[in-house]
Design a protein around this motif. Structure first.
Motif, PDB file in Angstrom:
ATOM      1  N   ASN A   1       0.846  -1.195   0.000  1.00 24.19           N
ATOM      2  CA  ASN A   1       0.000   0.000   0.000  1.00 24.19           C
ATOM      3  C   ASN A   1       0.879   1.242   0.000  1.00 24.19           C
ATOM      4  N   PRO A   2       1.161   1.819  -1.159  1.00 24.63           N
ATOM      5  CA  PRO A   2       2.044   2.988  -1.242  1.00 24.63           C
ATOM      6  C   PRO A   2       1.518   4.209  -0.489  1.00 24.63           C
ATOM      7  N   ASN A   3       0.239   4.218  -0.123  1.00 26.67           N
ATOM      8  CA  ASN A   3      -0.343   5.346   0.610  1.00 26.67           C
ATOM      9  C   ASN A   3      -0.310   5.163   2.122  1.00 26.67           C
ATOM     10  N   ASN A   4       0.426   4.181   2.591  1.00 22.87           N
ATOM     11  CA  ASN A   4       0.519   3.902   4.026  1.00 22.87           C
ATOM     12  C   ASN A   4       1.473   4.914   4.673  1.00 22.87           C
ATOM     13  N   LEU A   5       0.911   5.970   5.218  1.00 22.48           N
ATOM     14  CA  LEU A   5       1.724   7.036   5.797  1.00 22.48           C
ATOM     15  C   LEU A   5       2.486   6.557   7.022  1.00 22.48           C
ATOM     16  N   GLU A   6       1.842   5.723   7.855  1.00 23.24           N
ATOM     17  CA  GLU A   6       2.500   5.240   9.070  1.00 23.24           C
ATOM     18  C   GLU A   6       3.781   4.479   8.728  1.00 23.24           C
ATOM     19  N   ALA A   7       3.735   3.689   7.681  1.00 26.82           N
ATOM     20  CA  ALA A   7       4.929   2.945   7.280  1.00 26.82           C
ATOM     21  C   ALA A   7       6.034   3.888   6.823  1.00 26.82           C
ATOM     22  N   HIS A   8       5.659   4.983   6.149  1.00 29.02           N
ATOM     23  CA  HIS A   8       6.656   5.975   5.731  1.00 29.02           C
ATOM     24  C   HIS A   8       7.311   6.632   6.949  1.00 29.02           C
ATOM     25  N   VAL A   9       6.522   6.917   7.958  1.00 27.42           N
ATOM     26  CA  VAL A   9       7.059   7.545   9.167  1.00 27.42           C
ATOM     27  C   VAL A   9       8.041   6.614   9.867  1.00 27.42           C
TER      28      VAL A   9
ATOM     29  N   SER B   1      13.626   4.605  11.426  1.00 25.76           N
ATOM     30  CA  SER B   1      14.598   3.516  11.466  1.00 25.76           C
ATOM     31  C   SER B   1      15.822   3.836  10.619  1.00 25.76           C
ATOM     32  N   LEU B   2      15.608   4.397   9.444  1.00 23.67           N
ATOM     33  CA  LEU B   2      16.733   4.722   8.559  1.00 23.67           C
ATOM     34  C   LEU B   2      17.617   5.815   9.158  1.00 23.67           C
ATOM     35  N   ILE B   3      17.022   6.750   9.865  1.00 25.54           N
ATOM     36  CA  ILE B   3      17.820   7.774  10.539  1.00 25.54           C
ATOM     37  C   ILE B   3      18.706   7.130  11.597  1.00 25.54           C
ATOM     38  N   ARG B   4      18.148   6.186  12.364  1.00 26.53           N
ATOM     39  CA  ARG B   4      18.954   5.493  13.370  1.00 26.53           C
ATOM     40  C   ARG B   4      20.110   4.718  12.723  1.00 26.53           C
ATOM     41  N   LEU B   5      19.910   4.296  11.497  1.00 28.81           N
ATOM     42  CA  LEU B   5      20.941   3.555  10.774  1.00 28.81           C
ATOM     43  C   LEU B   5      21.885   4.478   9.994  1.00 28.81           C
ATOM     44  N   ASN B   6      21.671   5.796  10.130  1.00 25.24           N
ATOM     45  CA  ASN B   6      22.485   6.804   9.432  1.00 25.24           C
ATOM     46  C   ASN B   6      22.389   6.699   7.912  1.00 25.24           C
ATOM     47  N   ARG B   7      21.259   6.225   7.427  1.00 26.08           N
ATOM     48  CA  ARG B   7      21.032   6.109   5.974  1.00 26.08           C
ATOM     49  C   ARG B   7      20.122   7.264   5.556  1.00 26.08           C
ATOM     50  N   PHE B   8      20.718   8.448   5.531  1.00 28.44           N
ATOM     51  CA  PHE B   8      19.931   9.670   5.415  1.00 28.44           C
ATOM     52  C   PHE B   8      19.378   9.897   4.004  1.00 28.44           C
ATOM     53  N   ASP B   9      20.127   9.530   2.975  1.00 27.37           N
ATOM     54  CA  ASP B   9      19.615   9.714   1.609  1.00 27.37           C
ATOM     55  C   ASP B   9      18.375   8.856   1.380  1.00 27.37           C
ATOM     56  N   GLU B  10      18.426   7.631   1.866  1.00 23.18           N
ATOM     57  CA  GLU B  10      17.281   6.727   1.728  1.00 23.18           C
ATOM     58  C   GLU B  10      16.101   7.237   2.545  1.00 23.18           C
ATOM     59  N   ALA B  11      16.397   7.714   3.750  1.00 22.38           N
ATOM     60  CA  ALA B  11      15.340   8.267   4.600  1.00 22.38           C
ATOM     61  C   ALA B  11      14.693   9.475   3.928  1.00 22.38           C
ATOM     62  N   LEU B  12      15.491  10.285   3.256  1.00 27.16           N
ATOM     63  CA  LEU B  12      14.962  11.481   2.607  1.00 27.16           C
ATOM     64  C   LEU B  12      13.967  11.115   1.509  1.00 27.16           C
ATOM     65  N   ARG B  13      14.239  10.059   0.775  1.00 26.78           N
ATOM     66  CA  ARG B  13      13.312   9.634  -0.282  1.00 26.78           C
ATOM     67  C   ARG B  13      11.957   9.259   0.309  1.00 26.78           C
ATOM     68  N   TYR B  14      11.959   8.488   1.387  1.00 26.58           N
ATOM     69  CA  TYR B  14      10.695   8.092   2.005  1.00 26.58           C
ATOM     70  C   TYR B  14      10.011   9.276   2.681  1.00 26.58           C
ATOM     71  N   ALA B  15      10.789  10.186   3.232  1.00 26.42           N
ATOM     72  CA  ALA B  15      10.200  11.355   3.884  1.00 26.42           C
ATOM     73  C   ALA B  15       9.503  12.252   2.852  1.00 26.42           C
ATOM     74  N   ARG B  16      10.123  12.416   1.705  1.00 25.84           N
ATOM     75  CA  ARG B  16       9.496  13.215   0.650  1.00 25.84           C
ATOM     76  C   ARG B  16       8.227  12.539   0.137  1.00 25.84           C
ATOM     77  N   ALA B  17       8.269  11.209   0.057  1.00 30.92           N
ATOM     78  CA  ALA B  17       7.065  10.484  -0.352  1.00 30.92           C
ATOM     79  C   ALA B  17       5.973  10.653   0.694  1.00 30.92           C
ATOM     80  N   GLY B  18       6.340  10.609   1.972  1.00 30.14           N
ATOM     81  CA  GLY B  18       5.368  10.832   3.037  1.00 30.14           C
ATOM     82  C   GLY B  18       4.812  12.237   3.020  1.00 30.14           C
ATOM     83  N   ARG B  19       5.664  13.185   2.699  1.00 28.10           N
ATOM     84  CA  ARG B  19       5.235  14.592   2.607  1.00 28.10           C
ATOM     85  C   ARG B  19       4.206  14.749   1.488  1.00 28.10           C
ATOM     86  N   ALA B  20       4.387  14.010   0.411  1.00 27.58           N
ATOM     87  CA  ALA B  20       3.435  14.061  -0.698  1.00 27.58           C
ATOM     88  C   ALA B  20       2.082  13.471  -0.289  1.00 27.58           C
ATOM     89  N   LEU B  21       2.106  12.496   0.632  1.00 27.17           N
ATOM     90  CA  LEU B  21       0.856  11.897   1.095  1.00 27.17           C
ATOM     91  C   LEU B  21       0.112  12.832   2.046  1.00 27.17           C
TER      92      LEU B  21
END
Length: 206
Positions: A49-57, A62-82
């Motif tokens: 479900n690409p519209n699952n905002l909770e999963a994006h959050v 989790s990605l921030i805790r893993l220091n994977r900031f570029d990947e986190a940014l992609r999901y955050a922007r997708a969440g922002r669009a939702l």
């Protein structure tokens, strides 16, 4: 007694069936510091479900805790669009930009969060990050205000009191800096940075 035993066995079997069939919970994994597992669960949920905002959050956390900031940014922007106005996504974007060294962008998101959720769950952390950004920029009086607000929300955080004291010291507010260092030592007497700060200021005031 026999009926009681049968009922107990029934409950045990029912619970185990439920536990085996229960879908994995990404938030539970995140809270247990199983960040990779949390990311995997969230990816599966987003694929379903690409519209699952909770999963994006949660995947961003989790990605921030893993220091994977570029990947986190992609999901955050997708969440922002939702949901343009979800404060969790706003704070996440601020945090990602902070860790990437994009101070002005991070500050904009943190200020947006503070305006939208002045008593939000992450408001203390938001003001802490804002204070650190102002320190980076040499804007020590702004940092004082931000960090004073952060310790207002979380008065027991000794490390934040040290940063507030350093900010005041850098701004030339030496007496109030000593007070903040002393507050940090009251909370944690082993903070060497706080004691060094006090010694440094007292030497300068002689």
């Amino acid at each position: 007694m026999k009926k009681y035993l049968l009922f107990t066995v029934f409950l045990f079997i029912t619970f185990n069936i439920y536990a085996q069939n229960r879908p994995p919970d990404a938030l539970v994994e995140f809270r247990n510091s199983n960040y990779e597992r949390s990311v995997q669960i969230c990816r599966d949920e987003i694929t379903e479900n690409p519209n699952n905002l909770e999963a994006h959050v949660v995947i961003c956390w989790s990605l921030i805790r893993l220091n994977r900031f570029d990947e986190a940014l992609r999901y955050a922007r997708a969440g922002r669009a939702l949901n343009r106005f979800d404060p969790r996504i706003t704070e996440i974007l601020g945090e990602i930009h902070y860790y990437q060294g994009r101070n002005n962008e991070a500050l904009q998101f943190f200020q947006e969060y503070a305006n939208a959720a002045p008593e939000g769950q992450r408001i203390d952390v938001v003001y802490y990050f804002m204070g650190e950004i102002f320190i980076r920029q040499g804007r020590f009086r702004h940092a004082d205000i931000a960090l004073s607000t952060a310790v207002h929300f979380q008065p027991g955080n000794a490390a934040w009191w040290v940063r507030l004291a350093y900010t005041r010291e850098s701004a030339g507010e030496l007496r109030s800096a000593i007070e903040a260092y002393e507050r940090a030592l009251t909370l944690n007497s082993r903070l060497a940075d706080a004691q060094r700060g006090i010694d440094r200021i007292r030497l300068a005031m002689q």
